[in-house]
Design a protein around this motif. Structure first.
Motif, PDB file in Angstrom:
ATOM      1  N   LYS A   3       0.839  -1.196   0.000  1.00  0.00           N
ATOM      2  CA  LYS A   3       0.000   0.000   0.000  1.00  0.00           C
ATOM      3  C   LYS A   3       0.874   1.246   0.000  1.00  0.00           C
ATOM      4  CE  LYS A   3      -3.608  -2.293   2.630  1.00  0.00           C
ATOM      5  NZ  LYS A   3      -4.331  -2.321   3.900  1.00  0.00           N
ATOM      6  N   ILE A   4       0.408   2.259  -0.723  1.00  0.00           N
ATOM      7  CA  ILE A   4       1.141   3.519  -0.836  1.00  0.00           C
ATOM      8  C   ILE A   4       0.288   4.602  -0.184  1.00  0.00           C
ATOM      9  CG2 ILE A   4       2.157   5.179  -2.422  1.00  0.00           C
ATOM     10  CD1 ILE A   4       2.269   2.825  -4.464  1.00  0.00           C
ATOM     11  N   THR A  26      -5.813   6.814  -2.848  1.00  0.00           N
ATOM     12  CA  THR A  26      -5.829   6.086  -1.577  1.00  0.00           C
ATOM     13  C   THR A  26      -4.711   5.057  -1.566  1.00  0.00           C
ATOM     14  OG1 THR A  26      -7.281   4.337  -2.405  1.00  0.00           O
ATOM     15  CG2 THR A  26      -8.354   6.334  -1.516  1.00  0.00           C
ATOM     16  N   PRO A  27      -4.399   4.493  -0.390  1.00  0.00           N
ATOM     17  CA  PRO A  27      -3.365   3.462  -0.335  1.00  0.00           C
ATOM     18  C   PRO A  27      -3.673   2.245  -1.223  1.00  0.00           C
ATOM     19  CG  PRO A  27      -3.780   4.305   1.855  1.00  0.00           C
ATOM     20  CD  PRO A  27      -4.842   4.896   0.958  1.00  0.00           C
ATOM     21  N   ALA A  84       6.671  12.877   3.787  1.00  0.00           N
ATOM     22  CA  ALA A  84       6.682  11.927   4.897  1.00  0.00           C
ATOM     23  C   ALA A  84       7.023  10.514   4.426  1.00  0.00           C
ATOM     24  CB  ALA A  84       5.323  11.925   5.590  1.00  0.00           C
ATOM     25  N   HIS A  85       6.631  10.194   3.197  1.00  0.00           N
ATOM     26  CA  HIS A  85       6.857   8.855   2.654  1.00  0.00           C
ATOM     27  C   HIS A  85       7.439   8.988   1.253  1.00  0.00           C
ATOM     28  CE1 HIS A  85       4.447   7.294   5.922  1.00  0.00           C
ATOM     29  NE2 HIS A  85       3.482   8.140   5.590  1.00  0.00           N
ATOM     30  N   ALA A 129       1.332  -0.509 -12.178  1.00  0.00           N
ATOM     31  CA  ALA A 129       2.491  -1.217 -11.612  1.00  0.00           C
ATOM     32  C   ALA A 129       2.567  -1.038 -10.100  1.00  0.00           C
ATOM     33  CB  ALA A 129       3.765  -0.718 -12.273  1.00  0.00           C
ATOM     34  N   LEU A 130       2.046   0.075  -9.584  1.00  0.00           N
ATOM     35  CA  LEU A 130       2.115   0.366  -8.159  1.00  0.00           C
ATOM     36  C   LEU A 130       0.939  -0.194  -7.362  1.00  0.00           C
ATOM     37  CD1 LEU A 130       3.236   4.102  -8.248  1.00  0.00           C
ATOM     38  CD2 LEU A 130       4.661   2.064  -8.017  1.00  0.00           C
ATOM     39  N   ALA A 131      -0.126  -0.552  -8.047  1.00  0.00           N
ATOM     40  CA  ALA A 131      -1.337  -1.017  -7.356  1.00  0.00           C
ATOM     41  C   ALA A 131      -1.045  -2.303  -6.578  1.00  0.00           C
ATOM     42  CB  ALA A 131      -2.458  -1.242  -8.361  1.00  0.00           C
ATOM     43  N   PRO A 132      -1.610  -2.403  -5.367  1.00  0.00           N
ATOM     44  CA  PRO A 132      -1.385  -3.606  -4.546  1.00  0.00           C
ATOM     45  C   PRO A 132      -2.034  -4.848  -5.134  1.00  0.00           C
ATOM     46  CG  PRO A 132      -2.729  -1.993  -3.361  1.00  0.00           C
ATOM     47  CD  PRO A 132      -2.400  -1.415  -4.692  1.00  0.00           C
TER      48      PRO A 132
END
Length: 132
Positions: A3-4, A26-27, A84-85, A129-132
């Motif tokens: 999760k991002i 959203t994450p 922060a991230h 590519a980033l999706a969980p």
């Protein structure tokens, strides 16, 4: 990919440039907004990162220098509490050149790395590519 969190700075880079995004989704469903496009600047002011072979090509020196500039810029942002991230997406060689240069504060904000070359990919492909 894990999760991002919303607000995460997502840097998609290779040895020649980087696209900087912020996750405004959203994450579980990242949605990226591009903030910046970075390229090698002032080559004569910075040397390359790491140890460069004596027979390195000009292109290899440029790529190592850009990796150094990118890492130093991320360090500056972390020390100024601008994010922060952080999520790094880069080809393996660029990631390898950046890792030893990342400040402790930057490392603490790093939520993950993805060893892929997506710099020239469409935004939708990067988000997929980033999706969980």
């Amino acid at each position: 990919m894990n999760k991002i969190p919303s607000g995460t700075l997502v840097v998609v880079a290779d040895g020649q440039g980087a696209r900087v995004f912020r996750n405004i989704g959203t994450p579980m469903a990242p949605s990226l907004q591009q903030l910046d496009l970075l390229e090698l600047v002032n080559m004569n002011d910075d040397g390359p990162s790491g140890v460069i072979a004596a027979d390195a090509s000009g292109q290899e020196i440029h790529e190592a220098t850009f990796a150094k500039q990118l890492a130093l810029g991320l360090n500056e942002g972390a020390l100024k509490d601008q994010y922060a991230h952080l999520l790094l997406v880069a080809d393996p060689q660029t990631l390898g050149r950046m890792r030893p240069l990342l400040h402790k504060q930057t490392q603490q904000r790093l939520i993950g790395e993805m060893a892929k070359t997506l710099t020239n990919a469409r935004l939708e492909d990067i988000e997929r590519a980033l999706a969980p």
